[in-house]
Motif scaffolding. Structure first.
Motif, PDB file in Angstrom:
ATOM      1  N   GLU A   5       0.831  -1.205   0.000  1.00 50.54           N
ATOM      2  CA  GLU A   5       0.000   0.000   0.000  1.00 50.54           C
ATOM      3  C   GLU A   5       0.866   1.256   0.000  1.00 50.54           C
ATOM      4  O   GLU A   5       1.847   1.315   0.730  1.00 50.54           O
ATOM      5  N   ALA A  10      -0.175   7.722  -7.199  1.00 52.71           N
ATOM      6  CA  ALA A  10      -1.620   7.650  -7.433  1.00 52.71           C
ATOM      7  C   ALA A  10      -1.946   7.342  -8.893  1.00 52.71           C
ATOM      8  O   ALA A  10      -2.790   6.492  -9.182  1.00 52.71           O
ATOM      9  N   ALA A  13      -1.382   3.736  -9.663  1.00 53.21           N
ATOM     10  CA  ALA A  13      -2.380   2.896  -9.005  1.00 53.21           C
ATOM     11  C   ALA A  13      -3.662   2.877  -9.835  1.00 53.21           C
ATOM     12  O   ALA A  13      -4.231   1.817 -10.103  1.00 53.21           O
ATOM     13  N   VAL A  14      -4.098   4.074 -10.264  1.00 51.14           N
ATOM     14  CA  VAL A  14      -5.319   4.173 -11.063  1.00 51.14           C
ATOM     15  C   VAL A  14      -5.122   3.473 -12.406  1.00 51.14           C
ATOM     16  O   VAL A  14      -5.971   2.699 -12.862  1.00 51.14           O
ATOM     17  N   GLY A  17      -5.209  -0.191 -12.136  1.00 50.72           N
ATOM     18  CA  GLY A  17      -6.592  -0.566 -11.825  1.00 50.72           C
ATOM     19  C   GLY A  17      -7.409  -0.639 -13.097  1.00 50.72           C
ATOM     20  O   GLY A  17      -8.152  -1.606 -13.335  1.00 50.72           O
ATOM     21  N   THR A 106      -5.007   0.321  -2.719  1.00 55.69           N
ATOM     22  CA  THR A 106      -4.778   1.125  -3.929  1.00 55.69           C
ATOM     23  C   THR A 106      -3.826   0.410  -4.886  1.00 55.69           C
ATOM     24  O   THR A 106      -3.791   0.734  -6.060  1.00 55.69           O
ATOM     25  N   THR A 107      -3.073  -0.556  -4.385  1.00 54.89           N
ATOM     26  CA  THR A 107      -2.181  -1.305  -5.265  1.00 54.89           C
ATOM     27  C   THR A 107      -2.841  -2.587  -5.761  1.00 54.89           C
ATOM     28  O   THR A 107      -2.214  -3.413  -6.422  1.00 54.89           O
TER      29      THR A 107
ATOM     30  N   LEU B  26      -9.332   4.993   4.076  1.00 54.84           N
ATOM     31  CA  LEU B  26      -9.136   5.320   2.656  1.00 54.84           C
ATOM     32  C   LEU B  26      -8.834   6.792   2.465  1.00 54.84           C
ATOM     33  O   LEU B  26      -8.027   7.167   1.616  1.00 54.84           O
ATOM     34  N   ILE B  29      -5.255   7.254   3.084  1.00 56.40           N
ATOM     35  CA  ILE B  29      -4.432   6.694   2.003  1.00 56.40           C
ATOM     36  C   ILE B  29      -4.440   7.646   0.806  1.00 56.40           C
ATOM     37  O   ILE B  29      -3.385   7.965   0.235  1.00 56.40           O
ATOM     38  N   VAL B  30      -5.621   8.134   0.448  1.00 61.54           N
ATOM     39  CA  VAL B  30      -5.714   9.042  -0.694  1.00 61.54           C
ATOM     40  C   VAL B  30      -4.919  10.320  -0.410  1.00 61.54           C
ATOM     41  O   VAL B  30      -4.149  10.806  -1.248  1.00 61.54           O
ATOM     42  N   LEU B  33      -1.291   9.583  -0.811  1.00 56.34           N
ATOM     43  CA  LEU B  33      -0.871   9.394  -2.202  1.00 56.34           C
ATOM     44  C   LEU B  33      -0.847  10.726  -2.954  1.00 56.34           C
ATOM     45  O   LEU B  33      -0.081  10.892  -3.893  1.00 56.34           O
ATOM     46  N   CYS B 114       0.746   4.917   4.433  1.00 51.99           N
ATOM     47  CA  CYS B 114      -0.435   4.267   3.863  1.00 51.99           C
ATOM     48  C   CYS B 114      -0.635   2.882   4.475  1.00 51.99           C
ATOM     49  O   CYS B 114      -1.772   2.444   4.688  1.00 51.99           O
TER      50      CYS B 114
END
Lengths: 223, 247, 283, 283
Positions: A5, A10, A13-14, A17, A106-107, B26, B29-30, B33, B114
């Protein structure tokens, strides 16, 4: 080995995904259709998923003596087919993040891509390919499990390298670094997983024909 | 896995609605990030650990034990990042680059922060609460049923695995690499028919309770607290603001 | 001698399981550890065979505290065999013969020796004819005996059994106990952890009553059940045979000096005896 | 009335399990089916609740032969609940409350009614405080009660239990039997298949002795064990209390016209009584 994590930026990660989503969605769609027609498949899938989870959380003896885990994708892909394995792996990875703190939320996309898509498809391709080329089942299974595991680890290293390119060597240099560092545990592990999968496969083929037939039917329906 | 689950089932914040804990975790975490601030990462890590330890009452040893594998990963990956490798020449050149040390250390800290937030969620909220939440958020009934049932099968399978391992160890099945691999192979080959058999027996067991393929049951909802949600939002906002001011 | 001195152990999560437990099993002895479900009997046996390491205190084999390294555990497990409750957790191989040979093979014995040991173990358990049977085609009682054969083929000096009578019908229990009698006659010490008071009383040389994380009381089967308050606190009941026999003595129907009956036939014989005595008195 | 007429059934592979079995359970009755392990008790119960379809013969509920379509089975299972031996074969949900609600939800009841039934069932089984407990953190005895609660929440008129006492310690058994007593008092017929003669004898209104694929003998618990040769052939033993009480009567120590004691306390009281009588005679 999963990406933990917070390690990926970001945008990556997206991105991963989004890359994994169609595979998972397709697998989920197939499963949904089969389950609607044959509700009894539900418990069978859950039991299979639990088996894959336990397999992937199992400590293997490896040369380095570290507490390394197999991916289980080689055996899973051969038993259930790659489509089911992708969905089961996605759930397994979610379970691993929340029950073992391995990987992350997120990973998840990136990890599904390496362990739930690349690993199983490489494994399944090798298993089918080598068999059709006339190699024995033992060799096909060994290659599928060992190289499926290795493919997962190569993919993970690539994902890290793309996220963190080397200031001098670029993505290629970074990939060699990550590959090199993780190779210490991952190569012996991949060999162990290959050998283990051959042992399990041989025993199952010899003594659990009934169960394999049930799973083959499941595989045929979903694939 | 028993360690995290046991804490999730027994911690002081077990009864708090899962959605509140998810928003906090979350959200953090966001925030982590999206922030380039060292201060923000440090604050997230500190906040999550303090809440875990003194809010939910999870023991420090349990927190550290759960974090051991992620820590190893961060260590190895940071090492890889600190080293530079030039593969463009005939011989690869390995060296240390001061510029990458800073960047690698930041990524390591961000990941640590995170992971703190992820551990907060994992150690305070049973996995099944989260699966039910996912279902309400639109995860298909088929897949979420499979995931929920999987949770039950995981424990049954784990029990079998542990007892099988103990019994093999009692018969000296784990001396040396080859023998260990052989023993684990036998165990796994034995486990698959057992777990599939369990699924078939459960099918029959549920049939006598009216099962026709749908796993329907009543969930005891935990009440949402607007106050707590507000506090969580304020906490997130203030960490973000602090990062802005300091950055 | 297999001993436990001052052993403390808490389950993960901190719930205490054993506190300051002392016990000793002599070579060749027949001991029953009785306790309610959840009292920690399985934990106790797992500590005795090194599967669980105690938080404090020591397990000693022939006077030497055991070491929890590979060689130490190997030595301990060779001397102390543990049979778990559920035989399905213990059978891995395809056939009975293969399964029972698992331990001897791991001991590194020569083939003829392995064969001899497997045959002898199957015979001792009264299943000499099952060698070729696939393990998944066995009845529950047969599986249980194969699991025990798998341990005794390693020739342990101490044989620990967790709830051996669970799930067996009365006939199955008596066949099993007859097999254990044969193994005991060969000089193996047997420790049986159970909540089945009837079996423990009929069979043991010595009974340890286990509860609240410690050995509450230990001794001769004829004397160990006298403290009813203690038993009630530990959620146990004395065996019916013992209680009926004692009632016959207290009522004066049977001479109090007479040895207590340990099984059904003994008790029924005493009732006859009591009738004769009553008739003689009335005579 | 729940009946079975002329039921034949062979296991897959052709091994006969039941041949021409006739039996009937009256509403509100407490019946024990006793038989050795492997005698086919589980098969018998599975046929009664429609899980297994007999090769010949019929199962009737209130006189009507059941149909093996979805609606027919649904009706049967609403009336006839079956609790399996291994509770892990019956529990699927993550928490106790959720699990017990499964049956009532499948019946299509309204939410408040479901909640009320779940609470009532948990209370009846003496586990009112376990509603929020995760299923995988229950003890074996607790799982067993949750499995029963999951069935009685469907309010069956006939409750079938397969080996309910297996794996429980004496205290666990007596708590369970007390719970079953409460359910029986509400008018539910209870059928208990077991090899535990003690429990069957202490509890049942009527005992069916099952072996060789048929009901060998049925009747009053006080009379049904008289045929020793039959019991021996079916690998069964009469319950010890019954046998001791009969020995007291045969020896003339207790008046033969006296009602047979059914539990431990009853037998011990009889021994006292016998002593008083002997003393009076000797006096």
């Amino acid at each position: 080995m999963h990406i933990m994590e917070g390690y990926l930026p970001a945008s990556h990660a997206v991105g991963w995904g989004l890359a994994s989503a169609p595979f998972v969605a397709y697998g989920a769609y197939r499963i949904k259709r089969v389950v609607r027609e044959h509700p009894q498949v539900k418990l069978l899938l859950a039991a299979s998923g639990a088996y894959v989870f336990i397999l992937s959380a199992l400590k293997l003896p490896s040369v380095t003596g570290s507490c390394s885990h197999p991916t289980g994708t080689g055996l899973a892909a051969s038993l259930f087919g790659p489509t089911v394995t992708t969905v089961l792996s996605a759930i397994v990875l979610l379970f691993q993040a929340l029950l073992l703190a391995h990987g992350g939320l997120t990973t998840l996309g990136a990890n599904i891509f390496s362990m739930g898509i690349v690993g199983p498809f490489v494994a399944y391709g090798l298993y089918r390919g080598l068999q059709s080329m006339g190699f024995g089942t033992a060799i096909a299974i060994f290659a599928a499990a060992a190289l499926g595991d290795l493919a997962t680890y190569v993919m993970t290293s690539l994902q890290l390298a793309i996220a963190f390119p080397d200031p001098v060597g670029g993505v290629a240099g970074a990939a060699s670094k990550f590959l090199g560092i993780f190779a210490i545990t991952q190569i012996p592990l991949a060999i162990s997983e290959g050998l283990l999968t051959v042992i399990v496969w041989n025993l199952l083929a010899k003594y659990s024909k009934g169960e394999l037939a049930i799973l083959a039917k499941l595989k045929g329906r979903v694939a | 896995m028993r360690l995290i689950d046991r804490n999730a089932q027994t911690n002081r914040w077990r009864q708090i609605a899962a959605i509140e804990k998810v928003v906090l975790s979350l959200g953090m975490i966001v925030l982590g990030l999206c922030s380039a601030s060292w201060l923000v990462q440090g604050l997230i890590l500190a906040t999550m650990l303090l809440l875990l330890r003194f809010g939910a009452g999870v023991g420090l040893a349990d927190i550290l034990k759960s974090a051991s594998v992620p820590l190893l990963f961060i260590l190895a990956s940071t090492l890889a990042q600190i080293v530079t490798l030039d593969v463009n020449h005939m011989m690869p050149v390995i060296g240390l680059s001061p510029a990458s040390i800073n960047a690698a250390a930041f990524v390591g800290l961000r990941s640590l922060a995170c992971i703190g937030a992820l551990l907060f969620l994992a150690l305070t909220t049973p996995l099944t609460d989260l699966l039910r939440l996912l279902r309400r958020l639109g995860l298909g009934a088929e897949v979420s049923d499979v995931a929920l049932m999987m949770f039950r099968f995981v424990w049954l399978t784990l029990d079998c695995l542990e007892r099988g391992r103990q019994s093999q160890a009692n018969r000296l099945g784990y001396g040396g690499y080859r023998r260990s691999l052989q023993s684990i192979g036998m165990l796994l080959a034995n486990l698959l028919p057992r777990v599939l058999g369990r699924a078939q027996r459960l099918e029959a067991g549920l049939a006598s309770r009216g099962y026709h393929g749908e796993l329907r049951f009543i969930v005891r909802e935990r009440p949402l607290s607007a106050g707590r949600l507000l506090a969580v939002s304020l906490l997130l906002l203030s960490i973000a603001a602090l990062g802005r001011i300091a950055g | 001698m297999l001993e436990m001195n001052g052993v403390d152990y808490a389950y993960p999560g901190g719930i205490p399981a054993l506190s300051a437990v002392d016990m000793a099993i002599k070579p060749g002895e027949k001991v029953a550890i009785v306790g309610a479900n959840g009292a920690g009997k399985t934990t106790l046996l797992s500590i005795l065979n090194g599967t669980i390491r105690p938080d404090h205190g020591a397990v000693r084999l022939d006077g030497a505290a055991i070491r929890y390294d590979r060689a130490g555990l190997r030595g301990l497990r060779q001397a102390v065999g543990l049979v778990l409750q559920d035989p399905d957790d213990q059978l891995f191989a395809a056939s009975v013969f293969e399964d029972v040979s698992f331990g001897p093979v791991n001991l590194g014995l020569a083939q003829p020796e392995i064969r001899a040991r497997v045959e002898a173990s199957l015979l001792a358990m009264g299943i000499g004819d099952l060698g070729d049977r696939p393990t998944h085609m066995l009845s529950f009682g047969q599986k249980k005996r194969v699991a025990i054969a798998g341990i005794i083929a390693m020739r342990p000096r101490y044989l620990l059994l967790d709830e051996p009578s669970a799930g067996l019908d009365p006939m199955g229990v008596s066949q099993l106990m007859a097999s254990l009698q044969r193994i005991s006659a060969d000089g193996t010490a047997i420790v049986l952890a159970t909540h089945d008071m009837y079996t423990a009383y009929a069979w043991a040389d010595r009974i340890l009553i286990f509860g609240d994380g410690r050995i509450a009381c230990a001794g001769d089967p004829e004397l160990v059940f006298s403290d009813r308050a203690l038993l009630a606190r530990l959620q146990l009941e004395p065996p019916l045979i013992w209680e009926a026999a004692r009632a016959l003595r207290q009522a004066g129907l049977v001479n109090g000096a007479l040895k207590m009956p340990r099984d059904r036939e003994g008790l029924l014989a005493e009732i006859k005896l009591a009738a004769d005595m009553a008739a003689a008195l009335a005579g």
